[in-house]
Design an enzyme around this catalytic site. Structure first.
Site, PDB file in Angstrom:
ATOM      1  N   LYS A   6      59.267 -31.461  -4.597  1.00  0.00           N
ATOM      2  CA  LYS A   6      58.812 -31.656  -5.970  1.00  0.00           C
ATOM      3  C   LYS A   6      58.394 -30.312  -6.526  1.00  0.00           C
ATOM      4  O   LYS A   6      57.681 -29.560  -5.862  1.00  0.00           O
ATOM      5  CB  LYS A   6      57.596 -32.602  -5.964  1.00  0.00           C
ATOM      6  CG  LYS A   6      57.132 -33.015  -7.334  1.00  0.00           C
ATOM      7  CD  LYS A   6      57.877 -34.226  -7.839  1.00  0.00           C
ATOM      8  CE  LYS A   6      57.703 -34.450  -9.317  1.00  0.00           C
ATOM      9  NZ  LYS A   6      58.492 -33.549 -10.189  1.00  0.00           N
ATOM     10  N   LYS A  51      50.455 -27.760  -2.403  1.00  0.00           N
ATOM     11  CA  LYS A  51      49.757 -28.477  -3.469  1.00  0.00           C
ATOM     12  C   LYS A  51      49.892 -29.997  -3.296  1.00  0.00           C
ATOM     13  O   LYS A  51      48.909 -30.732  -3.424  1.00  0.00           O
ATOM     14  CB  LYS A  51      50.360 -28.046  -4.807  1.00  0.00           C
ATOM     15  CG  LYS A  51      49.532 -28.422  -5.999  1.00  0.00           C
ATOM     16  CD  LYS A  51      50.208 -27.991  -7.290  1.00  0.00           C
ATOM     17  CE  LYS A  51      50.441 -26.488  -7.356  1.00  0.00           C
ATOM     18  NZ  LYS A  51      51.034 -26.072  -8.633  1.00  0.00           N
ATOM     19  N   LYS A  77      61.141 -25.784  -6.052  1.00  0.00           N
ATOM     20  CA  LYS A  77      60.991 -25.055  -7.315  1.00  0.00           C
ATOM     21  C   LYS A  77      62.353 -24.564  -7.755  1.00  0.00           C
ATOM     22  O   LYS A  77      63.239 -24.322  -6.920  1.00  0.00           O
ATOM     23  CB  LYS A  77      60.057 -23.857  -7.145  1.00  0.00           C
ATOM     24  CG  LYS A  77      59.419 -23.427  -8.450  1.00  0.00           C
ATOM     25  CD  LYS A  77      58.251 -24.353  -8.799  1.00  0.00           C
ATOM     26  CE  LYS A  77      57.575 -23.972 -10.093  1.00  0.00           C
ATOM     27  NZ  LYS A  77      56.325 -24.727 -10.274  1.00  0.00           N
ATOM     28  N   THR A 132      47.978 -31.213 -16.327  1.00  0.00           N
ATOM     29  CA  THR A 132      47.585 -30.022 -15.562  1.00  0.00           C
ATOM     30  C   THR A 132      46.204 -29.537 -16.023  1.00  0.00           C
ATOM     31  O   THR A 132      45.307 -29.291 -15.206  1.00  0.00           O
ATOM     32  CB  THR A 132      48.637 -28.915 -15.727  1.00  0.00           C
ATOM     33  OG1 THR A 132      49.882 -29.445 -15.291  1.00  0.00           O
ATOM     34  CG2 THR A 132      48.299 -27.678 -14.923  1.00  0.00           C
ATOM     35  N   ASN A 151      50.853 -24.969 -22.404  1.00  0.00           N
ATOM     36  CA  ASN A 151      50.521 -26.354 -22.029  1.00  0.00           C
ATOM     37  C   ASN A 151      49.220 -26.438 -21.236  1.00  0.00           C
ATOM     38  O   ASN A 151      48.278 -27.130 -21.626  1.00  0.00           O
ATOM     39  CB  ASN A 151      51.712 -26.924 -21.236  1.00  0.00           C
ATOM     40  CG  ASN A 151      51.437 -28.304 -20.699  1.00  0.00           C
ATOM     41  OD1 ASN A 151      50.511 -28.508 -19.929  1.00  0.00           O
ATOM     42  ND2 ASN A 151      52.214 -29.281 -21.127  1.00  0.00           N
ATOM     43  N   SER A 154      53.110 -36.291 -12.362  1.00  0.00           N
ATOM     44  CA  SER A 154      54.559 -36.339 -12.128  1.00  0.00           C
ATOM     45  C   SER A 154      54.875 -37.382 -11.053  1.00  0.00           C
ATOM     46  O   SER A 154      55.861 -38.109 -11.151  1.00  0.00           O
ATOM     47  CB  SER A 154      55.080 -34.984 -11.655  1.00  0.00           C
ATOM     48  OG  SER A 154      55.388 -34.163 -12.755  1.00  0.00           O
TER      49      SER A 154
HETATM   50  P1  NAD Z   1      53.715 -22.509 -21.056  1.00  0.00           P
HETATM   51  O1  NAD Z   1      55.057 -21.901 -21.186  1.00  0.00           O
HETATM   52  O2  NAD Z   1      53.412 -23.755 -21.809  1.00  0.00           O
HETATM   53  O3  NAD Z   1      52.585 -21.430 -21.465  1.00  0.00           O
HETATM   54  C1  NAD Z   1      52.492 -20.181 -20.901  1.00  0.00           C
HETATM   55  C2  NAD Z   1      51.533 -19.373 -21.761  1.00  0.00           C
HETATM   56  O4  NAD Z   1      51.274 -18.129 -21.132  1.00  0.00           O
HETATM   57  C3  NAD Z   1      52.063 -19.052 -23.158  1.00  0.00           C
HETATM   58  O5  NAD Z   1      50.998 -19.153 -24.077  1.00  0.00           O
HETATM   59  C4  NAD Z   1      52.498 -17.590 -23.042  1.00  0.00           C
HETATM   60  O6  NAD Z   1      52.453 -16.919 -24.274  1.00  0.00           O
HETATM   61  C5  NAD Z   1      51.453 -17.083 -22.088  1.00  0.00           C
HETATM   62  N1  NAD Z   1      51.829 -15.868 -21.395  1.00  0.00           N
HETATM   63  C6  NAD Z   1      53.038 -15.497 -20.891  1.00  0.00           C
HETATM   64  N2  NAD Z   1      52.934 -14.277 -20.337  1.00  0.00           N
HETATM   65  C7  NAD Z   1      51.644 -13.891 -20.471  1.00  0.00           C
HETATM   66  C8  NAD Z   1      50.917 -12.748 -20.088  1.00  0.00           C
HETATM   67  N3  NAD Z   1      51.507 -11.730 -19.471  1.00  0.00           N
HETATM   68  N4  NAD Z   1      49.596 -12.721 -20.367  1.00  0.00           N
HETATM   69  C9  NAD Z   1      48.991 -13.732 -21.018  1.00  0.00           C
HETATM   70  N5  NAD Z   1      49.628 -14.834 -21.408  1.00  0.00           N
HETATM   71  C10 NAD Z   1      50.933 -14.905 -21.134  1.00  0.00           C
HETATM   72  O7  NAD Z   1      53.469 -22.683 -19.500  1.00  0.00           O
HETATM   73  P2  NAD Z   1      52.476 -23.666 -18.755  1.00  0.00           P
HETATM   74  O8  NAD Z   1      53.216 -24.888 -18.406  1.00  0.00           O
HETATM   75  O9  NAD Z   1      51.191 -23.748 -19.492  1.00  0.00           O
HETATM   76  O10 NAD Z   1      52.272 -22.852 -17.402  1.00  0.00           O
HETATM   77  C11 NAD Z   1      51.298 -21.812 -17.290  1.00  0.00           C
HETATM   78  C12 NAD Z   1      50.989 -21.612 -15.822  1.00  0.00           C
HETATM   79  O11 NAD Z   1      50.528 -22.849 -15.288  1.00  0.00           O
HETATM   80  C13 NAD Z   1      52.185 -21.199 -14.961  1.00  0.00           C
HETATM   81  O12 NAD Z   1      51.732 -20.353 -13.917  1.00  0.00           O
HETATM   82  C14 NAD Z   1      52.655 -22.504 -14.375  1.00  0.00           C
HETATM   83  O13 NAD Z   1      53.352 -22.322 -13.158  1.00  0.00           O
HETATM   84  C15 NAD Z   1      51.316 -23.182 -14.164  1.00  0.00           C
HETATM   85  N6  NAD Z   1      51.407 -24.633 -14.045  1.00  0.00           N
HETATM   86  C16 NAD Z   1      51.856 -25.397 -15.081  1.00  0.00           C
HETATM   87  C17 NAD Z   1      51.957 -26.770 -14.898  1.00  0.00           C
HETATM   88  C18 NAD Z   1      52.386 -27.691 -16.004  1.00  0.00           C
HETATM   89  O14 NAD Z   1      52.402 -28.909 -15.786  1.00  0.00           O
HETATM   90  N7  NAD Z   1      52.682 -27.198 -17.193  1.00  0.00           N
HETATM   91  C19 NAD Z   1      51.608 -27.344 -13.670  1.00  0.00           C
HETATM   92  C20 NAD Z   1      51.131 -26.530 -12.650  1.00  0.00           C
HETATM   93  C21 NAD Z   1      51.044 -25.164 -12.851  1.00  0.00           C
END
Ligand code: NAD
Length: 434
Positions: free
Chosen positions: A74, A98, A110, A194, A225, A362
Protein backbone atom coordinates in the site's frame (compact mmCIF):
# COMPACT_ATOMS: atom_id res chain seq x y z
CA UNK A 1 27.15 9.60 -9.98
CA UNK A 2 25.87 13.17 -9.84
CA UNK A 3 24.94 14.94 -6.58
CA UNK A 4 21.26 14.28 -6.99
CA UNK A 5 21.77 10.56 -7.51
CA UNK A 6 24.08 10.36 -4.51
CA UNK A 7 21.57 12.26 -2.40
CA UNK A 8 18.65 10.09 -3.48
CA UNK A 9 20.61 6.87 -2.97
CA UNK A 10 21.20 8.10 0.56
CA UNK A 11 17.48 8.50 1.17
CA UNK A 12 16.98 4.73 1.02
CA UNK A 13 20.25 3.84 2.75
CA UNK A 14 19.39 6.23 5.61
CA UNK A 15 15.84 4.99 5.84
CA UNK A 16 16.80 1.36 6.39
CA UNK A 17 19.44 2.20 9.00
CA UNK A 18 16.59 2.94 11.37
CA UNK A 19 15.78 -0.79 11.32
CA UNK A 20 19.13 -1.64 12.92
CA UNK A 21 18.54 0.93 15.64
CA UNK A 22 15.11 -0.56 16.40
CA UNK A 23 16.31 -4.17 16.26
CA UNK A 24 18.56 -3.52 19.29
CA UNK A 25 15.46 -3.12 21.45
CA UNK A 26 13.56 -6.31 20.67
CA UNK A 27 14.17 -9.96 19.93
CA UNK A 28 14.13 -10.20 16.17
CA UNK A 29 15.79 -12.74 13.88
CA UNK A 30 18.73 -11.19 11.97
CA UNK A 31 17.26 -12.60 8.73
CA UNK A 32 14.10 -10.52 9.28
CA UNK A 33 16.10 -7.30 9.31
CA UNK A 34 18.10 -8.46 6.27
CA UNK A 35 14.89 -9.18 4.33
CA UNK A 36 13.48 -5.75 5.08
CA UNK A 37 16.63 -4.05 3.80
CA UNK A 38 15.76 -5.07 0.22
CA UNK A 39 12.50 -4.27 -1.56
CA UNK A 40 10.61 -7.33 -2.76
CA UNK A 41 10.08 -5.95 -6.28
CA UNK A 42 10.85 -2.78 -8.19
CA UNK A 43 9.41 -1.89 -11.58
CA UNK A 44 10.74 0.88 -13.82
CA UNK A 45 8.57 1.92 -16.77
CA UNK A 46 8.61 4.37 -19.67
CA UNK A 47 5.38 6.22 -20.29
CA UNK A 48 4.95 7.78 -23.75
CA UNK A 49 2.52 10.72 -23.64
CA UNK A 50 1.15 12.67 -26.62
CA UNK A 51 1.38 16.34 -25.68
CA UNK A 52 -1.20 18.96 -26.67
CA UNK A 53 1.12 20.44 -29.31
CA UNK A 54 1.38 17.05 -31.05
CA UNK A 55 4.87 16.17 -29.76
CA UNK A 56 5.61 12.99 -27.81
CA UNK A 57 7.31 12.98 -24.41
CA UNK A 58 8.45 9.83 -22.64
CA UNK A 59 8.32 9.93 -18.83
CA UNK A 60 10.04 7.54 -16.42
CA UNK A 61 7.91 5.96 -13.71
CA UNK A 62 8.42 3.50 -10.87
CA UNK A 63 6.42 1.23 -8.63
CA UNK A 64 8.07 -0.49 -5.70
CA UNK A 65 6.64 -3.26 -3.53
CA UNK A 66 8.80 -3.25 -0.46
CA UNK A 67 7.16 -5.98 1.63
CA UNK A 68 3.78 -7.70 1.49
CA UNK A 69 4.00 -10.22 4.30
CA UNK A 70 1.25 -8.55 6.34
CA UNK A 71 -1.01 -7.85 3.34
CA UNK A 72 -1.06 -6.24 -0.11
CA UNK A 73 1.46 -3.45 -0.60
CA UNK A 74 0.00 0.00 0.00
CA UNK A 75 1.37 3.43 -0.84
CA UNK A 76 0.97 6.56 -2.90
CA UNK A 77 2.04 7.68 -6.36
CA UNK A 78 4.08 10.88 -6.51
CA UNK A 79 4.38 13.15 -9.57
CA UNK A 80 7.48 15.27 -8.97
CA UNK A 81 10.68 16.19 -10.85
CA UNK A 82 12.86 14.76 -8.04
CA UNK A 83 11.28 11.29 -8.04
CA UNK A 84 14.02 8.65 -8.20
CA UNK A 85 14.38 4.91 -7.81
CA UNK A 86 15.93 5.34 -4.33
CA UNK A 87 13.27 7.77 -3.19
CA UNK A 88 10.49 5.40 -4.26
CA UNK A 89 12.22 2.55 -2.41
CA UNK A 90 12.60 4.65 0.75
CA UNK A 91 8.97 5.72 0.61
CA UNK A 92 7.86 2.09 0.10
CA UNK A 93 9.95 0.99 3.08
CA UNK A 94 8.35 3.68 5.24
CA UNK A 95 4.93 2.42 4.13
CA UNK A 96 5.75 -1.12 5.32
CA UNK A 97 6.67 0.34 8.72
CA UNK A 98 3.72 2.74 8.77
CA UNK A 99 1.08 0.08 8.06
CA UNK A 100 2.59 -2.12 10.77
CA UNK A 101 2.78 0.84 13.14
CA UNK A 102 -0.99 1.39 13.01
CA UNK A 103 -1.72 -2.34 12.76
CA UNK A 104 -3.55 -2.34 9.40
CA UNK A 105 -3.24 -5.46 7.22
CA UNK A 106 -1.03 -4.02 4.48
CA UNK A 107 2.60 -4.10 3.45
CA UNK A 108 4.46 -1.19 1.89
CA UNK A 109 4.58 0.10 -1.68
CA UNK A 110 5.16 3.37 -3.48
CA UNK A 111 5.20 4.75 -6.99
CA UNK A 112 6.22 7.87 -8.79
CA UNK A 113 6.78 9.59 -12.11
CA UNK A 114 9.61 12.01 -12.86
CA UNK A 115 7.58 14.99 -14.03
CA UNK A 116 6.71 18.55 -13.10
CA UNK A 117 2.91 18.28 -13.25
CA UNK A 118 2.58 22.07 -13.07
CA UNK A 119 3.87 22.15 -16.68
CA UNK A 120 1.13 19.83 -17.96
CA UNK A 121 -2.37 20.70 -19.15
CA UNK A 122 -5.26 18.76 -17.62
CA UNK A 123 -5.50 16.60 -20.74
CA UNK A 124 -1.76 15.82 -20.64
CA UNK A 125 -2.06 14.96 -16.95
CA UNK A 126 -4.92 12.58 -17.69
CA UNK A 127 -2.93 10.87 -20.48
CA UNK A 128 0.08 10.54 -18.15
CA UNK A 129 -2.04 9.10 -15.32
CA UNK A 130 -3.72 6.57 -17.61
CA UNK A 131 -0.37 5.79 -19.28
CA UNK A 132 1.22 5.11 -15.88
CA UNK A 133 -1.58 2.68 -15.01
CA UNK A 134 -1.24 0.92 -18.39
CA UNK A 135 2.44 0.26 -17.61
CA UNK A 136 1.98 -0.94 -14.01
CA UNK A 137 -1.37 -2.76 -14.37
CA UNK A 138 0.23 -6.22 -14.08
CA UNK A 139 2.10 -5.16 -10.97
CA UNK A 140 -0.75 -3.64 -8.94
CA UNK A 141 -4.19 -4.95 -7.95
CA UNK A 142 -6.60 -5.07 -5.00
CA UNK A 143 -4.88 -8.21 -3.63
CA UNK A 144 -1.30 -7.34 -4.52
CA UNK A 145 -0.51 -3.64 -4.42
CA UNK A 146 -2.95 -0.77 -3.88
CA UNK A 147 -1.76 2.76 -4.81
CA UNK A 148 -3.07 6.08 -3.46
CA UNK A 149 -2.35 9.82 -3.87
CA UNK A 150 0.91 11.45 -2.80
CA UNK A 151 2.65 14.74 -3.60
CA UNK A 152 1.04 16.40 -6.67
CA UNK A 153 -1.45 13.62 -7.31
CA UNK A 154 -5.04 13.83 -6.11
CA UNK A 155 -8.49 12.24 -6.18
CA UNK A 156 -9.03 13.08 -9.86
CA UNK A 157 -5.78 11.32 -10.81
CA UNK A 158 -6.82 8.29 -8.72
CA UNK A 159 -10.21 8.24 -10.49
CA UNK A 160 -8.51 8.16 -13.93
CA UNK A 161 -6.18 5.39 -12.83
CA UNK A 162 -9.01 3.29 -11.37
CA UNK A 163 -10.98 3.74 -14.61
CA UNK A 164 -7.97 2.71 -16.71
CA UNK A 165 -7.30 -0.38 -14.58
CA UNK A 166 -10.99 -1.36 -14.76
CA UNK A 167 -10.84 -1.12 -18.57
CA UNK A 168 -7.70 -3.26 -18.72
CA UNK A 169 -9.13 -6.05 -16.55
CA UNK A 170 -12.63 -5.52 -18.03
CA UNK A 171 -14.18 -5.35 -14.58
CA UNK A 172 -15.02 -2.38 -12.39
CA UNK A 173 -12.36 -2.57 -9.69
CA UNK A 174 -12.56 0.31 -7.19
CA UNK A 175 -10.37 -1.57 -4.68
CA UNK A 176 -7.30 -1.24 -6.93
CA UNK A 177 -6.61 2.30 -5.73
CA UNK A 178 -7.64 4.54 -2.85
CA UNK A 179 -8.10 8.28 -2.43
CA UNK A 180 -10.67 8.25 -5.27
CA UNK A 181 -13.45 10.84 -5.69
CA UNK A 182 -16.43 9.91 -3.46
CA UNK A 183 -18.81 9.23 -6.40
CA UNK A 184 -16.27 6.73 -7.81
CA UNK A 185 -16.02 4.72 -4.58
CA UNK A 186 -13.88 6.98 -2.43
CA UNK A 187 -14.38 7.01 1.32
CA UNK A 188 -15.87 9.88 3.24
CA UNK A 189 -13.14 11.38 5.40
CA UNK A 190 -10.20 10.37 3.17
CA UNK A 191 -9.57 13.96 2.02
CA UNK A 192 -8.37 15.26 5.39
CA UNK A 193 -7.37 11.95 6.98
CA UNK A 194 -3.61 12.57 7.04
CA UNK A 195 -3.96 15.93 8.77
CA UNK A 196 -6.69 14.60 11.05
CA UNK A 197 -4.53 11.64 12.10
CA UNK A 198 -1.71 14.03 13.05
CA UNK A 199 -4.26 16.20 14.85
CA UNK A 200 -5.35 13.22 16.98
CA UNK A 201 -1.67 12.66 17.90
CA UNK A 202 -1.31 16.34 18.87
CA UNK A 203 -4.44 16.10 21.05
CA UNK A 204 -2.77 13.23 22.96
CA UNK A 205 0.35 15.39 23.45
CA UNK A 206 -1.93 18.22 24.61
CA UNK A 207 -3.30 15.92 27.34
CA UNK A 208 0.09 14.59 28.37
CA UNK A 209 1.67 18.07 28.53
CA UNK A 210 -1.37 19.96 29.84
CA UNK A 211 -1.21 22.35 26.91
CA UNK A 212 -3.55 25.33 26.69
CA UNK A 213 -4.07 25.59 22.89
CA UNK A 214 -4.33 29.39 23.01
CA UNK A 215 -0.70 29.60 24.15
CA UNK A 216 0.69 27.15 21.60
CA UNK A 217 2.33 28.72 18.52
CA UNK A 218 2.43 26.54 15.43
CA UNK A 219 4.48 26.71 12.20
CA UNK A 220 3.65 24.49 9.21
CA UNK A 221 5.97 23.91 6.27
CA UNK A 222 3.93 22.87 3.21
CA UNK A 223 0.35 24.02 2.73
CA UNK A 224 -1.12 21.24 0.65
CA UNK A 225 -3.49 18.44 1.61
CA UNK A 226 -1.73 17.34 4.80
CA UNK A 227 -0.60 20.77 6.02
CA UNK A 228 -3.92 22.52 5.46
CA UNK A 229 -6.01 19.82 7.14
CA UNK A 230 -3.99 19.68 10.34
CA UNK A 231 -3.80 23.43 10.89
CA UNK A 232 -7.50 23.88 10.07
CA UNK A 233 -8.37 21.52 12.92
CA UNK A 234 -5.80 23.03 15.31
CA UNK A 235 -7.03 26.54 14.52
CA UNK A 236 -10.60 25.46 15.35
CA UNK A 237 -9.35 24.42 18.80
CA UNK A 238 -7.69 27.79 19.41
CA UNK A 239 -4.06 26.96 18.49
CA UNK A 240 -2.18 29.96 17.08
CA UNK A 241 -0.92 29.27 13.56
CA UNK A 242 1.89 31.83 13.23
CA UNK A 243 3.75 30.62 10.12
CA UNK A 244 2.82 28.83 6.91
CA UNK A 245 4.80 28.11 3.73
CA UNK A 246 4.60 26.50 0.32
CA UNK A 247 7.19 25.75 -2.35
CA UNK A 248 7.62 29.49 -3.03
CA UNK A 249 8.28 30.55 0.58
CA UNK A 250 6.33 31.45 3.68
CA UNK A 251 4.53 34.07 5.76
CA UNK A 252 4.86 34.79 9.48
CA UNK A 253 2.71 36.76 11.93
CA UNK A 254 3.04 36.70 15.71
CA UNK A 255 -0.71 37.39 15.96
CA UNK A 256 -1.54 34.15 14.18
CA UNK A 257 -3.47 33.62 10.93
CA UNK A 258 -7.12 33.01 10.20
CA UNK A 259 -6.53 29.58 8.66
CA UNK A 260 -9.81 29.27 6.67
CA UNK A 261 -8.91 32.57 4.92
CA UNK A 262 -5.43 31.28 3.98
CA UNK A 263 -6.91 28.02 2.69
CA UNK A 264 -9.53 29.84 0.62
CA UNK A 265 -6.88 32.12 -0.91
CA UNK A 266 -4.41 29.30 -1.60
CA UNK A 267 -6.98 27.00 -3.17
CA UNK A 268 -8.63 29.67 -5.29
CA UNK A 269 -5.50 31.47 -6.52
CA UNK A 270 -2.78 28.84 -5.95
CA UNK A 271 -0.81 31.49 -4.06
CA UNK A 272 -0.10 31.76 -0.37
CA UNK A 273 -0.90 35.25 0.92
CA UNK A 274 -1.46 36.75 4.36
CA UNK A 275 -5.16 37.53 4.06
CA UNK A 276 -8.28 37.81 6.14
CA UNK A 277 -11.50 36.99 4.30
CA UNK A 278 -15.10 37.91 5.11
CA UNK A 279 -17.30 35.99 2.70
CA UNK A 280 -15.77 36.34 -0.74
CA UNK A 281 -13.84 39.53 0.10
CA UNK A 282 -10.24 38.99 1.18
CA UNK A 283 -7.91 41.74 2.34
CA UNK A 284 -4.19 41.64 2.97
CA UNK A 285 -3.07 41.64 6.61
CA UNK A 286 0.39 42.50 8.01
CA UNK A 287 2.85 39.59 7.90
CA UNK A 288 6.52 39.01 7.26
CA UNK A 289 7.76 37.02 4.26
CA UNK A 290 10.10 34.22 5.30
CA UNK A 291 11.98 31.43 3.56
CA UNK A 292 11.28 27.78 4.19
CA UNK A 293 14.59 27.53 6.04
CA UNK A 294 13.64 30.41 8.35
CA UNK A 295 10.26 28.85 9.08
CA UNK A 296 11.92 25.77 10.54
CA UNK A 297 13.93 27.86 12.99
CA UNK A 298 11.13 30.14 14.22
CA UNK A 299 10.41 30.58 17.92
CA UNK A 300 7.31 28.36 18.05
CA UNK A 301 6.10 25.49 20.25
CA UNK A 302 4.95 23.09 17.57
CA UNK A 303 6.64 22.58 14.20
CA UNK A 304 4.83 20.68 11.46
CA UNK A 305 6.96 19.71 8.44
CA UNK A 306 4.33 18.84 5.81
CA UNK A 307 6.17 19.19 2.50
CA UNK A 308 9.04 16.98 1.41
CA UNK A 309 11.84 14.86 2.87
CA UNK A 310 15.26 15.96 4.19
CA UNK A 311 14.27 19.35 5.59
CA UNK A 312 15.81 18.96 9.08
CA UNK A 313 19.51 18.13 8.89
CA UNK A 314 22.60 18.37 11.08
CA UNK A 315 22.94 21.96 9.80
CA UNK A 316 19.68 23.24 11.29
CA UNK A 317 18.67 20.67 13.98
CA UNK A 318 20.43 22.62 16.74
CA UNK A 319 18.63 25.82 15.72
CA UNK A 320 15.09 24.50 15.94
CA UNK A 321 13.24 26.18 18.80
CA UNK A 322 10.00 24.18 18.79
CA UNK A 323 9.72 21.68 21.65
CA UNK A 324 7.55 19.32 19.59
CA UNK A 325 7.87 18.31 15.92
CA UNK A 326 5.08 16.30 14.30
CA UNK A 327 6.18 14.90 10.93
CA UNK A 328 3.31 15.07 8.46
CA UNK A 329 5.71 14.74 5.53
CA UNK A 330 7.50 11.49 4.90
CA UNK A 331 11.13 11.58 5.98
CA UNK A 332 11.48 15.32 6.75
CA UNK A 333 14.22 14.61 9.33
CA UNK A 334 17.54 13.23 8.15
CA UNK A 335 19.11 10.38 10.11
CA UNK A 336 22.03 12.58 11.20
CA UNK A 337 19.62 15.10 12.80
CA UNK A 338 17.91 12.56 15.08
CA UNK A 339 20.61 12.42 17.81
CA UNK A 340 20.85 16.23 17.88
CA UNK A 341 17.10 16.57 18.41
CA UNK A 342 17.07 13.73 20.97
CA UNK A 343 19.97 15.27 22.91
CA UNK A 344 17.99 18.54 23.06
CA UNK A 345 14.97 16.58 24.43
CA UNK A 346 12.68 17.62 21.57
CA UNK A 347 9.71 15.34 21.11
CA UNK A 348 9.67 14.21 17.47
CA UNK A 349 6.50 12.34 16.52
CA UNK A 350 7.83 10.37 13.55
CA UNK A 351 6.20 10.19 10.13
CA UNK A 352 5.34 6.50 10.41
CA UNK A 353 2.76 7.31 13.10
CA UNK A 354 2.18 11.07 12.63
CA UNK A 355 0.97 10.85 9.02
CA UNK A 356 -0.52 7.34 9.21
CA UNK A 357 -4.08 8.71 9.23
CA UNK A 358 -4.02 8.81 5.42
CA UNK A 359 -3.21 5.16 4.92
CA UNK A 360 -5.59 4.18 7.71
CA UNK A 361 -8.56 5.75 5.93
CA UNK A 362 -7.22 4.33 2.64
CA UNK A 363 -7.56 0.94 4.33
CA UNK A 364 -11.14 1.84 5.27
CA UNK A 365 -11.80 2.82 1.64
CA UNK A 366 -10.40 -0.49 0.34
CA UNK A 367 -12.46 -2.43 2.90
CA UNK A 368 -15.64 -0.52 1.91
CA UNK A 369 -14.96 -1.09 -1.81
CA UNK A 370 -14.55 -4.82 -1.27
CA UNK A 371 -17.63 -5.09 0.93
CA UNK A 372 -19.70 -2.79 -1.31
CA UNK A 373 -20.99 -1.22 1.90
CA UNK A 374 -20.20 2.40 2.71
CA UNK A 375 -19.74 4.05 6.11
CA UNK A 376 -20.83 7.45 7.45
CA UNK A 377 -18.27 10.22 8.01
CA UNK A 378 -18.74 9.88 11.79
CA UNK A 379 -17.97 6.15 11.56
CA UNK A 380 -14.78 6.79 9.55
CA UNK A 381 -13.54 9.54 11.88
CA UNK A 382 -14.40 7.59 15.01
CA UNK A 383 -12.52 4.50 13.80
CA UNK A 384 -9.55 6.66 12.76
CA UNK A 385 -9.44 8.43 16.12
CA UNK A 386 -9.47 5.14 18.03
CA UNK A 387 -6.59 3.72 15.98
CA UNK A 388 -4.47 6.86 16.19
CA UNK A 389 -5.00 7.26 19.94
CA UNK A 390 -4.28 3.60 20.70
CA UNK A 391 -1.15 3.35 18.56
CA UNK A 392 0.22 6.79 19.51
CA UNK A 393 -0.09 6.00 23.21
CA UNK A 394 1.38 2.50 22.78
CA UNK A 395 4.42 4.04 21.06
CA UNK A 396 4.71 6.78 23.69
CA UNK A 397 4.66 4.15 26.44
CA UNK A 398 7.27 2.07 24.56
CA UNK A 399 9.44 5.19 24.35
CA UNK A 400 9.24 5.65 28.12
CA UNK A 401 9.77 1.93 28.81
CA UNK A 402 12.88 1.47 26.65
CA UNK A 403 14.12 5.01 27.30
CA UNK A 404 14.63 6.08 23.73
CA UNK A 405 13.33 8.68 21.28
CA UNK A 406 9.86 8.36 19.79
CA UNK A 407 11.12 7.43 16.32
CA UNK A 408 13.02 4.42 17.59
CA UNK A 409 9.99 3.46 19.70
CA UNK A 410 7.74 3.64 16.61
CA UNK A 411 10.12 1.39 14.65
CA UNK A 412 10.27 -1.05 17.56
CA UNK A 413 6.45 -1.09 17.61
CA UNK A 414 6.26 -1.67 13.83
CA UNK A 415 9.12 -4.15 13.64
CA UNK A 416 7.48 -6.23 16.37
CA UNK A 417 4.43 -6.73 14.12
CA UNK A 418 6.39 -7.29 10.89
CA UNK A 419 8.76 -9.78 12.49
CA UNK A 420 5.85 -11.66 14.06
CA UNK A 421 4.39 -12.13 10.56
CA UNK A 422 7.69 -13.00 8.84
CA UNK A 423 8.90 -15.27 11.60
CA UNK A 424 5.66 -17.23 11.82
CA UNK A 425 6.75 -18.73 8.47
CA UNK A 426 9.90 -20.07 10.16
CA UNK A 427 13.40 -18.74 10.80
CA UNK A 428 16.91 -20.22 10.57
CA UNK A 429 16.53 -21.26 14.20
CA UNK A 430 13.30 -23.14 13.46
CA UNK A 431 14.55 -24.89 10.33
CA UNK A 432 17.91 -25.90 11.79
CA UNK A 433 16.35 -27.43 14.92
CA UNK A 434 16.57 -31.23 14.82
P1 NAD B 1 0.44 18.29 -1.63
O1 NAD B 1 0.95 18.19 -3.02
O2 NAD B 1 -1.02 18.42 -1.41
O3 NAD B 1 1.15 19.53 -0.88
C1 NAD B 1 2.51 19.69 -0.80
C2 NAD B 1 2.76 21.11 -0.31
O4 NAD B 1 4.15 21.27 -0.05
C3 NAD B 1 2.37 22.19 -1.32
O5 NAD B 1 1.80 23.27 -0.61
C4 NAD B 1 3.72 22.62 -1.91
O6 NAD B 1 3.70 23.94 -2.37
C5 NAD B 1 4.60 22.46 -0.70
N1 NAD B 1 6.00 22.34 -1.00
C6 NAD B 1 6.61 21.66 -2.02
N2 NAD B 1 7.94 21.82 -1.93
C7 NAD B 1 8.18 22.58 -0.83
C8 NAD B 1 9.34 23.06 -0.20
N3 NAD B 1 10.54 22.83 -0.70
N4 NAD B 1 9.18 23.78 0.93
C9 NAD B 1 7.97 24.05 1.44
N5 NAD B 1 6.83 23.63 0.88
C10 NAD B 1 6.94 22.90 -0.23
O7 NAD B 1 1.04 17.04 -0.86
P2 NAD B 1 0.52 16.34 0.46
O8 NAD B 1 -0.35 15.22 0.07
O9 NAD B 1 0.05 17.36 1.42
O10 NAD B 1 1.88 15.70 0.97
C11 NAD B 1 2.82 16.45 1.76
C12 NAD B 1 3.70 15.47 2.50
O11 NAD B 1 2.87 14.63 3.29
C13 NAD B 1 4.52 14.53 1.60
O12 NAD B 1 5.75 14.24 2.24
C14 NAD B 1 3.68 13.28 1.56
O13 NAD B 1 4.45 12.13 1.28
C15 NAD B 1 3.15 13.28 2.98
N6 NAD B 1 1.95 12.47 3.16
C16 NAD B 1 0.79 12.79 2.51
C17 NAD B 1 -0.32 11.97 2.69
C18 NAD B 1 -1.65 12.28 2.07
O14 NAD B 1 -2.60 11.53 2.31
N7 NAD B 1 -1.79 13.36 1.32
C19 NAD B 1 -0.23 10.84 3.51
C20 NAD B 1 0.97 10.56 4.16
C21 NAD B 1 2.06 11.39 3.97
Amino acid sequence: MNTETTHSANVFESAIQRLDLAAKHLTVAPETVERLKRPKALLEVSIPVRMDDGSLRVFTGYRCRHDDTRGPAKGGIRFHPNVSRAEVQALAFWMTCKCACVGIPFGGGKGGVIVNPKELSHLELERLSRGYMQQVADFVGPDTDVPAPDVYTNATVMGWMMDEYSKIVRKRTPGVITGKPIPLGGSLGRDDATGRGAYYCIKEIEKRRNWDPKTIRVAVQGFGNAGQSVVRLLHQDGYKIVAVSDSRGGIHSDDGFDVPSLIKQKNETRTLKAVYCEGSVCELIPAKSITNEELLELDVDLLLPAALENQISSANAAKIKASVIVELANGPTMLEADPILAERKLLVVPDIIANAGGVTVSYFEWAQNRAGYYWSLEEVQDKLRRIMQTEFNAIYDTMDRIKTDMRTAAYVHALGRISAALESQGTAEYFSAS
